[in-house]
Design a protein around this motif. Structure first.
Motif, PDB file in Angstrom:
ATOM      1  N   GLY A  12       0.863  -1.189   0.000  1.00 29.67           N
ATOM      2  CA  GLY A  12       0.000   0.000   0.000  1.00 29.67           C
ATOM      3  C   GLY A  12       0.893   1.231   0.000  1.00 29.67           C
ATOM      4  O   GLY A  12       1.607   1.478   0.967  1.00 29.67           O
ATOM      5  N   ALA A  13       0.868   1.958  -1.118  1.00 29.02           N
ATOM      6  CA  ALA A  13       1.750   3.138  -1.244  1.00 29.02           C
ATOM      7  C   ALA A  13       0.946   4.422  -1.096  1.00 29.02           C
ATOM      8  O   ALA A  13       1.322   5.469  -1.608  1.00 29.02           O
ATOM      9  N   GLY A  14      -0.203   4.350  -0.389  1.00 31.28           N
ATOM     10  CA  GLY A  14      -1.049   5.528  -0.152  1.00 31.28           C
ATOM     11  C   GLY A  14      -0.417   6.447   0.878  1.00 31.28           C
ATOM     12  O   GLY A  14       0.786   6.374   1.137  1.00 31.28           O
ATOM     13  N   SER A  91      -0.266  -1.879   4.695  1.00 34.93           N
ATOM     14  CA  SER A  91      -0.924  -0.588   4.909  1.00 34.93           C
ATOM     15  C   SER A  91      -1.849  -0.288   3.739  1.00 34.93           C
ATOM     16  O   SER A  91      -1.807   0.790   3.143  1.00 34.93           O
ATOM     17  N   ALA A  92      -2.653  -1.283   3.380  1.00 35.32           N
ATOM     18  CA  ALA A  92      -3.635  -1.104   2.296  1.00 35.32           C
ATOM     19  C   ALA A  92      -4.960  -0.673   2.916  1.00 35.32           C
ATOM     20  O   ALA A  92      -5.028  -0.331   4.097  1.00 35.32           O
ATOM     21  N   VAL A  93      -6.007  -0.708   2.117  1.00 34.61           N
ATOM     22  CA  VAL A  93      -7.320  -0.186   2.518  1.00 34.61           C
ATOM     23  C   VAL A  93      -7.825  -0.850   3.827  1.00 34.61           C
ATOM     24  O   VAL A  93      -7.526  -2.014   4.094  1.00 34.61           O
ATOM     25  N   ALA A  98      -9.984  -7.428   2.334  1.00 40.99           N
ATOM     26  CA  ALA A  98      -8.833  -7.060   1.483  1.00 40.99           C
ATOM     27  C   ALA A  98      -7.525  -7.428   2.181  1.00 40.99           C
ATOM     28  O   ALA A  98      -6.601  -7.974   1.567  1.00 40.99           O
ATOM     29  N   LYS A  99      -7.451  -7.181   3.478  1.00 43.37           N
ATOM     30  CA  LYS A  99      -6.221  -7.475   4.217  1.00 43.37           C
ATOM     31  C   LYS A  99      -5.996  -8.994   4.271  1.00 43.37           C
ATOM     32  O   LYS A  99      -4.883  -9.479   4.075  1.00 43.37           O
ATOM     33  N   ARG A 100      -7.066  -9.752   4.499  1.00 36.79           N
ATOM     34  CA  ARG A 100      -6.935 -11.223   4.542  1.00 36.79           C
ATOM     35  C   ARG A 100      -6.411 -11.756   3.211  1.00 36.79           C
ATOM     36  O   ARG A 100      -5.566 -12.643   3.158  1.00 36.79           O
ATOM     37  N   ASN A 119      -0.756  -2.137   9.670  1.00 37.75           N
ATOM     38  CA  ASN A 119      -0.926  -0.753  10.135  1.00 37.75           C
ATOM     39  C   ASN A 119      -2.418  -0.441  10.308  1.00 37.75           C
ATOM     40  O   ASN A 119      -2.822   0.718  10.305  1.00 37.75           O
ATOM     41  N   THR A 120      -3.234  -1.479  10.461  1.00 38.85           N
ATOM     42  CA  THR A 120      -4.678  -1.249  10.591  1.00 38.85           C
ATOM     43  C   THR A 120      -5.001  -0.231  11.682  1.00 38.85           C
ATOM     44  O   THR A 120      -4.351  -0.202  12.729  1.00 38.85           O
ATOM     45  N   SER A 121      -6.032   0.577  11.432  1.00 41.98           N
ATOM     46  CA  SER A 121      -6.480   1.582  12.397  1.00 41.98           C
ATOM     47  C   SER A 121      -7.393   0.992  13.455  1.00 41.98           C
ATOM     48  O   SER A 121      -7.684   1.651  14.449  1.00 41.98           O
ATOM     49  N   SER A 122      -7.923  -0.205  13.224  1.00 42.89           N
ATOM     50  CA  SER A 122      -9.001  -0.657  14.104  1.00 42.89           C
ATOM     51  C   SER A 122      -9.229  -2.159  14.179  1.00 42.89           C
ATOM     52  O   SER A 122      -9.780  -2.653  15.155  1.00 42.89           O
ATOM     53  N   ASP A 240     -13.436   7.360   4.263  1.00 42.81           N
ATOM     54  CA  ASP A 240     -13.631   5.900   4.181  1.00 42.81           C
ATOM     55  C   ASP A 240     -13.000   5.216   5.389  1.00 42.81           C
ATOM     56  O   ASP A 240     -13.601   4.336   6.020  1.00 42.81           O
ATOM     57  N   THR A 241     -11.801   5.653   5.748  1.00 39.06           N
ATOM     58  CA  THR A 241     -11.118   5.080   6.920  1.00 39.06           C
ATOM     59  C   THR A 241     -11.885   5.418   8.197  1.00 39.06           C
ATOM     60  O   THR A 241     -12.089   4.549   9.056  1.00 39.06           O
ATOM     61  N   CYS A 242     -12.352   6.674   8.312  1.00 42.14           N
ATOM     62  CA  CYS A 242     -13.122   7.069   9.513  1.00 42.14           C
ATOM     63  C   CYS A 242     -14.357   6.173   9.656  1.00 42.14           C
ATOM     64  O   CYS A 242     -14.668   5.688  10.759  1.00 42.14           O
TER      65      CYS A 242
END
Ligand SMILES: CC(=O)CC(=O)SCCNC(=O)CCNC(=O)[C@H](O)C(C)(C)COP(=O)(O)OP(=O)(O)OC[C@H]1O[C@@H](n2cnc3c(N)ncnc32)[C@H](O)[C@@H]1OP(=O)(O)O
Ligand SMILES: NC(=O)C1=CN([C@@H]2O[C@H](COP(=O)(O)OP(=O)(O)OC[C@H]3O[C@@H](n4cnc5c(N)ncnc54)[C@H](OP(=O)(O)O)[C@@H]3O)[C@@H](O)[C@H]2O)C=CC1
Length: 293
Positions: A12-14, A91-93, A98-100, A119-122, A240-242
């Motif tokens: 994830g290069a965001g 560190s993708a969406v 998607a992470k799995r 790097n998940t937020s939650s 989207d992340t929020c």
């Protein structure tokens, strides 16, 4: 024994992935940057270049340090290109499926001793770890945005994370000159458990007409001394992340106080995700941001 980390892969290069690559390269790690398309990797590299150039002009790093750091970052266009990494940080969406899928593709190409981090937020680290072949070498390494400037990193152990992985992660984060806060593995960890309900409440305040965007952000900047107003910060994080974080809190803690504001849902459904799509609570397409409400 603590594993030595030399090469770090980033998926994830965001905005977060390129920030993590930036600080890793400056700290002397070799970095492999992966994303779904070569164009995304190029865009991430361009952002890193620009942010480092700004640091040179501010004299926080030298031109030689910038050149050496940039030379340490290489593209990993295929997941197989991450095979030699000692640590891979996903560190993708912020979507569990998607992470799995990423971990399912990633693990078979890695060395058995490589550490995998998110790097998940939650999202639950224990649950993500269970989708890999190495739950004991899986950990949450949660950076804050903007990565080059923010001093904190949360470390989150899953139920199976072993001491060697935790110790190696602590050494790694310390080499990045960041301060660690250890969080138990509960929805959204510490920072977002506190910050995102505040942002969601600001959106309810807007939704209920208590104030407009400008009034709410001014109130919190000047009235509570926050560096950014909550709606400006929501746009900065990405709406989207929020929303994903609020959904994880709502489902994971089963408490209606975490109900995502319908207005947040509407903005995300419109594709108005904040700065990254040029529109959110502010419209960024002109010379300066204009409130959308
Ligand atoms: C969602 C999650 O899972 C977890 C999270 O990350 S939650 C979000 C956490 N982050 C925050 O809360 C950030 C809140 N905002 C702030 O702290 C500040 O506004 C800020 C640090 C981002 C910027 O500070 P500021 O003084 O208002 O802005 P500004 O003057 O434009 O920039 C300050 C410096 O940062 C630099 N900068 C700004 N954005 C940058 C970026 N993305 N990358 C690198 N450098 C950056 C600027 O060049 C500037 O450098 P100098 O001080 O050397 O001139
Ligand atoms: N934004 C923030 O403030 C913070 C976010 N985080 C977390 O970091 C992660 C990334 O967030 P952020 O950088 O903001 O998001 P961005 O949308 O900026 O970047 C995500 C990047 O990952 C790419 N991507 C999506 N799927 C894949 C895949 N299968 N393989 C490789 N790359 C993929 C996206 O491509 P495309 O756009 O084409 O889908 C995009 O380039 C999330 O888990 C988020 O919760 C953590 C701390 C702070």
């Amino acid at each position: 024994m603590t594993a030595t980390i030399k090469t770090v892969g980033i998926i994830g290069a965001g905005q977060m992935g390129n920030g993590i690559a930036h600080v890793c390269a400056l700290a002397g790690f070799d970095v492999k940057l992966n994303d779904i398309s070569p164009d995304r990797i190029k865009a991430g590299m361009a952002t890193i270049n620009g942010n480092m150039a700004r640091q040179v002009s501010k004299k926080t790093i030298s031109e030689d340090e910038r050149k050496a750091a940039l030379a340490r970052i290489g593209p990993a266009e295929k997941i197989e290109d991450l095979g030699a990494c000692d640590l891979v940080i996903e560190s993708a969406v912020e979507k569990e499926e998607a992470k799995r899928k990423i971990f399912a593709d990633l693990c078979p190409v890695l060395k058995p001793e490589a550490i995998v981090a998110s790097n998940t937020s939650s999202i639950s680290i224990t649950r993500l770890a269970s989708s890999t072949d190495r739950p004991e070498r899986f950990i949450g390494i949660h950076f804050m945005n903007p990565v080059p400037l923010m001093e904190l990193v949360e470390l989150i152990r899953g139920i199976a994370t072993d001491d060697a992985t935790f110790d190696a992660s602590k050494v790694f984060v310390t080499k990045l000159h960041k301060t660690i806060a250890v969080s138990e593995d509960f929805p959204a960890f510490i920072v977002n458990r506190i910050l995102l309900p505040m942002i969601n409440e600001a959106i309810y305040t807007l939704y209920e007409g208590v104030g407009n965007v400008e009034a709410i952000d001014t109130a919190m900047r000047l009235g509570a001394h926050h560096p950014m107003g909550p709606l400006e910060l929501a746009d900065f994080i990405g709406l989207d992340t929020c929303l994903s974080v609020m959904q994880v809190l709502h489902e994971g803690l089963a408490d209606s106080k975490y109900r995502p504001c319908p207005l947040l849902v509407k903005y995300v459904e419109a594709g108005w995700l904040g700065r990254k799509t040029q529109r959110g609570f502010y419209d960024y397409r002109g010379d300066k941001p204009v409130p959308t409400r």
